[in-house]
Write an enzyme that holds these catalytic residues in place. Sequence first.
Site, PDB file in Angstrom:
ATOM      1  N   HIS A 175      36.380 -10.496 -10.804  1.00 52.28           N
ATOM      2  CA  HIS A 175      36.772  -9.168 -11.304  1.00 52.28           C
ATOM      3  C   HIS A 175      35.943  -8.057 -10.639  1.00 52.28           C
ATOM      4  CE1 HIS A 175      33.198  -9.551 -13.835  1.00 52.28           C
ATOM      5  NE2 HIS A 175      33.302  -8.267 -14.075  1.00 52.28           N
ATOM      6  N   GLU A 189      26.759   1.084 -12.988  1.00 49.50           N
ATOM      7  CA  GLU A 189      26.620   0.873 -14.436  1.00 49.50           C
ATOM      8  C   GLU A 189      25.822  -0.382 -14.752  1.00 49.50           C
ATOM      9  OE1 GLU A 189      30.295   0.790 -16.621  1.00 49.50           O
ATOM     10  OE2 GLU A 189      30.173   2.923 -17.023  1.00 49.50           O
TER      11      GLU A 189
END
Lengths: 369, 369
Positions: free
Chosen positions: B307, B141
């Site tokens: 993350h 993405e």
Amino acid sequence: MDIADSSSDVIAKRPKSSRNDDDYFRSYADLAVHEEMLRDTVRTNAYRIAILGCCDQIAGKVVADIGAGTGILSCFCVQAGAKKVYAIEASGIVHRAAEVVKSNNMEDKIEIIRGRVEEVELPENVDVIVSEWMGYFLLYESMLGSVIYARDKWLKDTGILLPNTASIYMAPLTCQEYGEECTGSSNEQTDAVLVDTVEMQVKFWESMKQSYGVDMSCIAGYAKQNFLSRVHLGTISPQYLLSHPCKVLEIDIKSITQTDLNKLTGNFKFQCFGNANIYGFAGWFSVSFPCMKDVKISTSPLSHPTHWQQCILYIESPTRVEQDTVIEGNASFMQNKTMGRFLDVSLQYSVGEKNHGIRHFTLDDLCIS
Amino acid sequence: MDIADSSSDVIAKRPKSSRNDDDYFRSYADLAVHEEMLRDTVRTNAYRIAILGCCDQIAGKVVADIGAGTGILSCFCVQAGAKKVYAIEASGIVHRAAEVVKSNNMEDKIEIIRGRVEEVELPENVDVIVSEWMGYFLLYESMLGSVIYARDKWLKDTGILLPNTASIYMAPLTCQEYGEECTGSSNEQTDAVLVDTVEMQVKFWESMKQSYGVDMSCIAGYAKQNFLSRVHLGTISPQYLLSHPCKVLEIDIKSITQTDLNKLTGNFKFQCFGNANIYGFAGWFSVSFPCMKDVKISTSPLSHPTHWQQCILYIESPTRVEQDTVIEGNASFMQNKTMGRFLDVSLQYSVGEKNHGIRHFTLDDLCIS
């Protein structure tokens, strides 16, 4: 083995290049979902015991399994002596179910039918409907509507439903307050009400100025409203319950109608255990079965954890209660109007003499991840 | 403040009843994503230091922030002395960004433009492009294509990009074997390679006969292939790395083209640390910045967790290696042909003398949740 098919969307019959991508990826997702459900031994063992315990009513009879998934409940029914099981399932997991049926030599007893319950036909009426239709907070993405449809269309007057009763429970919740010694604990994820998470949302956005030199406190109010408008999922430790639970709703699966299901409302009344702040309400459900009165699936904080966890409805700001303070009101459960699989919950309640008005919550996809 | 708008889909201008539901729900999801990114102090502090450290090149200059989100990088640029920042963002989070810009009294410096980079216009060329475009395994993405587009359209020849270099690293992985003492540890979720998870998949489906009396071992092979076809995300403990990491790819953001991006390929060569079984390969990335040579974001197992975590590519069955065994091969990274935001990774490798052929992996939505 053949899979009877009433759906236009069957993976196995289409060449790979024309596969619908959504379906293709969803079939992997399905498997993960079914794995999670099978790992939930509370759920699966309860169905197993309830079905085998109903063998007097199942032996020699015809069964419909609504949303059959991997087919495990259909297999239990054959083990309980069912003459025939119609296993209805809309998703691509039917291909796995077909393999399971074959591995267990039940091809002559179980007929897998791919399609939506509302769109398939059965060649005969049934004596038993078995279904694991429950979603988060009982009604999120629930298939209860499909079970009602199947019951009205195929279940004989003398037939039975497994489960046959479902109930929703609630209780007021306290929690560790933000700033107390457990703040920032690594248990934050698993123990959803360890600390005052509403206040933590606000503090986070206010802390950005300190952390990075950019004032983002303007986002705090938006984040708080966002947080408060949602039903949260988590595993609640029993010590945070501030009263005995109250049964808010009891659904008789044999008699509930689609119209009833459009808006379910029930009352609650709690008498608080002691002096504390209420941060919100916990919600959960149980289902029970005919024949085996002592077998039920309870998703209570007082029971063994399940994959359904519990739900938390946070209130705007902590409300002080004392020993024996009465909290009463009602809760309504409705399909979300724009997104049918989402669940809207409305809560109207008073704490002691003070009426706190009505609050609205949504249980949507974001609550789950 | 006004938000310049080139999108036909602006929440604020539409009455609530005609809101696009996807957009409505997505705007909440966006906030959670941005919260996660802001909580990642490795990421946000690296950008802050890199931008403030580039103040000689930013002061008095014009900046484009590609995918501005909450606007925090744009604010850093103003703090570094930027004359003007064009903050381009397609999602509904622009409304939060507008509030942040106002709270920080930067309305005269930051112009928020809602729309896709490929569809908006800027009134002038820029000296600096800043963007946090990196996805899982760098390219899932990822918005690198949009950064290239913006660079080619608006960046002056003398302009700079933050970051300006991105690299992908890999290393072979060992893990605790299934059945050893740590099996079933509660760390399973956080420490993805604690035990042989491929074998655990197989054992799970095989255990259903024992658990529930229904043979589901027929699903094991399907589940295993499903598991092996996917890139897995997790935080890897350094002790599971079986060699020094190898830089497989280095991307110069100033010169890479859209054509290059269609298929990125790089070679690796590892020399194993000792006798062990290889269960797969770990993958991660780093990015670095101009001006501040020592500031970089590394998502390595040897660095502070972010993350982005790390990626794991599991191989079919454990492969034995010894001290100094050489593993070499190449890795290719491509957009998934049917779902553009998914990432396909192909791996061709040999262990010692043995060629293991080519393996394909996909990083898709299911890998993330």
